[in-house]
Design an enzyme around this catalytic site. Structure first.
Site, mmCIF file in Angstrom:
data_model
loop_
_atom_site.group_PDB
_atom_site.id
_atom_site.type_symbol
_atom_site.label_atom_id
_atom_site.label_comp_id
_atom_site.label_asym_id
_atom_site.label_seq_id
_atom_site.Cartn_x
_atom_site.Cartn_y
_atom_site.Cartn_z
ATOM 1 N N HIS A 100 -1.637 -8.875 1.479
ATOM 2 C CA HIS A 100 -1.214 -10.275 1.580
ATOM 3 C C HIS A 100 -0.292 -10.631 0.428
ATOM 4 O O HIS A 100 -0.503 -10.193 -0.711
ATOM 5 C CB HIS A 100 -2.418 -11.226 1.613
ATOM 6 C CG HIS A 100 -3.371 -11.052 0.464
ATOM 7 N ND1 HIS A 100 -4.312 -10.040 0.432
ATOM 8 C CD2 HIS A 100 -3.520 -11.747 -0.690
ATOM 9 C CE1 HIS A 100 -5.005 -10.139 -0.699
ATOM 10 N NE2 HIS A 100 -4.533 -11.167 -1.401
ATOM 11 N N HIS A 102 1.087 -13.760 -1.814
ATOM 12 C CA HIS A 102 0.814 -15.140 -2.211
ATOM 13 C C HIS A 102 2.151 -15.876 -2.336
ATOM 14 O O HIS A 102 3.047 -15.409 -3.053
ATOM 15 C CB HIS A 102 0.142 -15.179 -3.596
ATOM 16 C CG HIS A 102 -1.219 -14.549 -3.649
ATOM 17 N ND1 HIS A 102 -2.374 -15.290 -3.751
ATOM 18 C CD2 HIS A 102 -1.620 -13.252 -3.624
ATOM 19 C CE1 HIS A 102 -3.428 -14.481 -3.798
ATOM 20 N NE2 HIS A 102 -2.993 -13.235 -3.728
HETATM 21 P P1 5GP Z 1 -6.314 -11.190 -4.104
HETATM 22 O O1 5GP Z 1 -6.988 -10.161 -3.217
HETATM 23 O O2 5GP Z 1 -4.825 -11.240 -3.921
HETATM 24 O O3 5GP Z 1 -6.663 -11.026 -5.548
HETATM 25 O O4 5GP Z 1 -6.865 -12.624 -3.760
HETATM 26 C C1 5GP Z 1 -7.400 -12.987 -2.511
HETATM 27 C C2 5GP Z 1 -7.135 -14.454 -2.278
HETATM 28 O O5 5GP Z 1 -7.805 -14.806 -1.076
HETATM 29 C C3 5GP Z 1 -7.657 -15.390 -3.375
HETATM 30 O O6 5GP Z 1 -6.579 -16.177 -3.874
HETATM 31 C C4 5GP Z 1 -8.716 -16.240 -2.671
HETATM 32 O O7 5GP Z 1 -8.729 -17.583 -3.098
HETATM 33 C C5 5GP Z 1 -8.339 -16.108 -1.202
HETATM 34 N N1 5GP Z 1 -9.482 -16.201 -0.307
HETATM 35 C C6 5GP Z 1 -10.690 -15.586 -0.472
HETATM 36 N N2 5GP Z 1 -11.503 -15.868 0.555
HETATM 37 C C7 5GP Z 1 -10.793 -16.675 1.391
HETATM 38 C C8 5GP Z 1 -11.132 -17.304 2.634
HETATM 39 O O8 5GP Z 1 -12.222 -17.177 3.188
HETATM 40 N N3 5GP Z 1 -10.157 -18.067 3.206
HETATM 41 C C9 5GP Z 1 -8.925 -18.240 2.620
HETATM 42 N N4 5GP Z 1 -8.060 -19.008 3.268
HETATM 43 N N5 5GP Z 1 -8.585 -17.660 1.453
HETATM 44 C C10 5GP Z 1 -9.518 -16.888 0.849
#
Ligand code: 5GP
Ligand code: ZN
Length: 136
Positions: A100, A102
């Site tokens: 993903h 951001h």
């Molecule tokens: P990363 O894997 O890039 O470090 O972060 C994962 C991102 O997913 C985080 O910014 C977190 O806030 C977001 N996130 C985690 N769980 C959920 C969820 O259930 N729904 C949504 N919409 N975002 C999520």
């Protein structure tokens, strides 16, 4: 699809999300814990874990959608700027292992700053360039 993957569940509408954009290859939805309101995640519809695993076609689609979302955030939220970011593998802070990007709205008075830079040690600059060129 990976049945244990949170973002695959969002894709299948098994868990709720604030979806803002969708096309044949990608989905964009609001991050539940945003850097600023409007922080959006862009994912490929085909499950892949990170930038290492995603194929070129889906990567291009994610990039295209990230740009579309950046324009929408600027228009909708009158942002002063947009940061694009991606965490790949646990060592880089990745928590959800479905690739993903951001797309983060920024405002001139928000409390965030960029990651700090630090200078190279003597000789490390050239050596690092050589190592990377040799790996490509
Ligand atoms: P990363 O894997 O890039 O470090 O972060 C994962 C991102 O997913 C985080 O910014 C977190 O806030 C977001 N996130 C985690 N769980 C959920 C969820 O259930 N729904 C949504 N919409 N975002 C999520
Ligand atoms: Zn997934």
């Amino acid at each position: 699809m990976d049945s244990n993957c949170l973002f695959c569940k969002i894709l299948k509408r098994e868990i709720p999300a604030q979806i803002v954009y969708e096309d044949a290859a990608t989905l964009a939805f609001l991050d539940i814990n945003p850097v600023n309101p409007g922080h959006t995640l862009v994912i490929p519809k085909v499950h892949s874990s990170d930038v290492f695993e995603i194929d070129e076609k889906n990567w291009a689609a994610v990039m295209k959608t990230s740009r579309v979302v950046a324009h929408a955030l600027e228009k909708a939220l009158q942002t002063d700027g947009i940061n694009l970011g991606m965490n790949n593998r646990a060592g880089a802070g990745q928590v959800i292992f479905h690739a993903h990007v951001h797309v983060m709205p920024r405002f001139k008075d928000d409390p965030h700053s960029l990651w700090p830079g630090r200078p190279y040690a003597e000789g490390e600059f050239e050596k690092t360039g050589e190592k990377i060129r040799a790996a490509l």
